[in-house]
Enzyme design. Structure first.
Site, PDB file in Angstrom:
ATOM      1  N   GLU A 190       0.815  -1.232   0.000  1.00 12.70           N
ATOM      2  CA  GLU A 190       0.000   0.000   0.000  1.00 12.70           C
ATOM      3  C   GLU A 190       0.846   1.279   0.000  1.00 12.70           C
ATOM      4  O   GLU A 190       0.581   2.213   0.761  1.00 12.70           O
ATOM      5  CB  GLU A 190      -0.977  -0.001   1.183  1.00 12.70           C
ATOM      6  CG  GLU A 190      -2.018  -1.088   1.055  1.00 12.70           C
ATOM      7  CD  GLU A 190      -3.177  -0.991   2.054  1.00 12.70           C
ATOM      8  OE1 GLU A 190      -3.116  -0.168   2.985  1.00 12.70           O
ATOM      9  OE2 GLU A 190      -4.152  -1.745   1.881  1.00 12.70           O
ATOM     10  N   GLU A 226      -5.537  -8.365  -0.423  1.00 11.60           N
ATOM     11  CA  GLU A 226      -6.280  -8.038   0.810  1.00 11.60           C
ATOM     12  C   GLU A 226      -7.717  -7.768   0.403  1.00 11.60           C
ATOM     13  O   GLU A 226      -7.972  -6.841  -0.387  1.00 11.60           O
ATOM     14  CB  GLU A 226      -5.708  -6.801   1.513  1.00 11.60           C
ATOM     15  CG  GLU A 226      -4.424  -7.060   2.261  1.00 11.60           C
ATOM     16  CD  GLU A 226      -3.989  -5.864   3.108  1.00 11.60           C
ATOM     17  OE1 GLU A 226      -4.853  -5.174   3.687  1.00 11.60           O
ATOM     18  OE2 GLU A 226      -2.765  -5.627   3.179  1.00 11.60           O
TER      19      GLU A 226
HETATM   20  O1  AHR Z   1      -5.442  -5.768   7.005  1.00  7.11           O
HETATM   21  C1  AHR Z   1      -5.356  -4.593   7.774  1.00  7.11           C
HETATM   22  C2  AHR Z   1      -4.587  -3.482   7.079  1.00  7.11           C
HETATM   23  O2  AHR Z   1      -5.348  -3.033   5.993  1.00  7.11           O
HETATM   24  C3  AHR Z   1      -3.259  -3.835   6.468  1.00  7.11           C
HETATM   25  O3  AHR Z   1      -2.216  -3.728   7.362  1.00  7.11           O
HETATM   26  C4  AHR Z   1      -3.103  -2.813   5.378  1.00  7.11           C
HETATM   27  O4  AHR Z   1      -2.327  -3.278   4.306  1.00  7.11           O
HETATM   28  C5  AHR Z   1      -4.531  -2.469   4.999  1.00  7.11           C
HETATM   29  O5  AHR Z   1      -4.740  -1.109   4.949  1.00  7.11           O
END
Ligand code: AHR
Length: 507
Positions: A173, A292
């Site tokens: 990210e 994610e």
């Molecule tokens: O999964 C929780 C968080 O969400 C992670 O650390 C990040 O990559 C995302 O913003």
């Protein structure tokens, strides 16, 4: 009653089911590692401190690949802190989650744990505060057989054989201003390109994921992917996607239709990747790692849940974002899995975030029990049953009107066909909150199929759409038989309960 018709043909398929689609994520965040998968002293812990009760649930759920060690955490992490004798490892502060990191759990522990869990490792590197040198050192440490500085250090630390980690994330990210070491697309694109090159010079068998947008709402969405890939297209194999969804202001109709948004996000990223491919006259295909995704109630965070913004206390493994999932959330998770499967020709890796305690399908209490959240079930069923080829579905369905997405199909579906076993498996959600759905599935070219098993996840008797599995009542929501399903004249006829996610196995 709403209704829907699906037509499927044995010859109309999308791709092989990518087994890495059923991935998960373990971050050094909250209680995912500490008191999640790892808790020395717990009555169920083995001699390495791995919780056997949690491991059993992980094996049952069946993730194929697990991303590690972050997440936001990785952007300030020094991987060397987590190797070597535990008593010599430094205690550090983790700025991302305002947490004390003891480093008692690190790379070797994760490799051992992943062997127990029978999952592939997806290793993320720090491209927030670090760069090319630390990344190539880590590949040498993990994958080089021996006889060099870093590989011999691994051997001295107890691992004679290389870890042979194939899948690597080039940071996390980095488009997000919250990220430690946040970068512009051009800064990141060049860094990703050079880091990828150097890592592949150490081991050319590895596969690399470049960082894409943190979500579709990012102001740089689209241009970020375009710029990063313009630099690094030749060096990387995947671009990442991240997305978290939640119900807003009690608008359940829109929430249950959220896979419409996920579909659009995926298709937007495919369009951008292919535009760069065309402009650069590349022949190789870059695919997507949706590494994610989940339901996450971000707007409901209390102050304790945002320690990096508000808490002044440094703690070890604080309780962070331990969302409790309802029936509604599980149905939505089922539709996300459907969406990922429908796009399995391009989304080749996906990781539900995270695995234990932190927005997770598995919960555990320190010194206490471990249990399955509602969202465990769609993941477990699809990871186990989606085999062979992904089928192309022609769907006509009555419409449901939603505030956020207008009129949407009343059902959401995906299906697979395994030539070896002759088994067709249909995964189908009924999005209506109050009407059953009268579903017909025309099956073409499969011969004489019968229903082998039919199950559904829906509101349990005496419950409502908010019903959840709690430590005190861990099995309230689970898959139950879908009795109203039969094959009549070569077509499946089923009545899907309101707000449900069903699996119909035909063989
Ligand atoms: O999964 C929780 C968080 O969400 C992670 O650390 C990040 O990559 C995302 O913003």
């Amino acid at each position: 009653m709403t209704s829907a018709r699906i037509t499927i043909d044995r010859d109309f398929t999308i791709a092989d089911v990518p087994r890495r689609l059923f991935g998960s994520f373990v971050e050094h965040m909250g209680r995912c590692v500490y008191t999640g998968i790892y808790e020395p002293g717990h009555p169920q812990a083995d001699e390495r401190g791995f919780r056997r009760d949690v491991l059993e649930l992980v094996r049952e759920m069946g993730p194929t690949v697990v991303r590690y060690p972050g997440g936001n955490f990785v952007s300030g992490y020094r991987w060397e802190d987590g190797v070597g004798p535990v008593e010599d490892r430094p205690v550090r502060i983790d700025g991302a989650w305002h947490t004390i990191e003891t480093n008692a759990f690190g790379l070797h522990e994760f490799v051992d744990w992943s062997r127990e869990a029978d999952v592939e490792i997806m290793q993320a590197i720090n491209l927030g505060t670090r760069g090319v040198e630390e990344a190539r050192a880590l590949v040498e440490y993990a994958n080089h057989p021996g006889g060099t500085y870093w590989s011999d250090l691994r051997r001295r630390n107890g691992a004679a054989d290389p870890f042979d980690i194939k899948l690597w994330c080039l940071g996390n990210e980095l488009d997000g201003p919250w990220q430690i070491g946040h970068k512009t697309a051009a800064e990141y694109g060049r860094l990703a390109q050079e880091t990828a090159k150097a890592m592949k010079l150490v081991d050319d068998s590895i596969e690399l994921v470049a960082v894409g947008s943190s979500n579709r709402g990012m102001p740089t969405f689209g241009s970020w992917e375009h710029t990063v890939l313009t630099h690094a297209y030749d060096e990387v194999d995947y671009i990442s996607m991240h997305a978290y969804y939640q119900e807003h202001d009690g608008d359940a109709e829109s929430f249950v239709a959220e896979a419409v948004e996920m579909d659009a996000f995926i298709e937007g990223v495919i369009a951008t990747v292919d535009a760069v491919k065309a402009a650069g006259k590349h022949t190789r295909q870059v695919d997507i790692s949706f590494d994610e995704w989940n339901v996450w109630y971000q707007s409901g965070l209390d102050t304790d849940d945002q320690p990096h913004q508000v808490s002044k206390t440094w703690r070890e493994h604080p309780r962070l974002i331990e969302d409790t999932y309802s029936v509604t959330d599980a149905v939505v998770v089922g539709t996300f899995l459907n969406s990922l499967l429908r796009h399995g020709d391009r989304v080749r890796i996906a990781n539900q975030a995270q695995l234990v305690n932190v927005i997770a399908p598995i919960r555990s209490e320190q010194g206490g029990s471990a249990w399955r959240q509602t969202s465990f079930w769609p993941f477990e069923r699809m990871a186990r049953l989606a085999r062979g080829r992904i089928l192309l579905l022609a769907v006509t369905a009555s419409q449901i009107s939603t505030k956020r997405y207008g009129d949407v199909d009343s059902i959401d579906a995906a299906a697979t066909f395994d030539e070896e076993t002759g088994r067709v498996v249909l995964f189908v959600a009924n999005r209506s909150l109050d009407s059953a759905n009268d579903l017909t599935v025309d099956l073409r070219g499969f011969g004489d199929l019968r229903i082998a098993n039919a199950e559904t996840l829906t509101i349990p008797e005496g419950g409502d759409r908010h019903t959840a599995n709690l430590e005190s009542a861990p099995d309230t929501v689970h898959m139950v038989p879908l009795t109203a399903a039969e094959v009549v004249d070569g077509a499946v006829r089923a009545t899907l309960p309101p707000l449900s996610w069903s699996v119909i196995e035909l063989g």
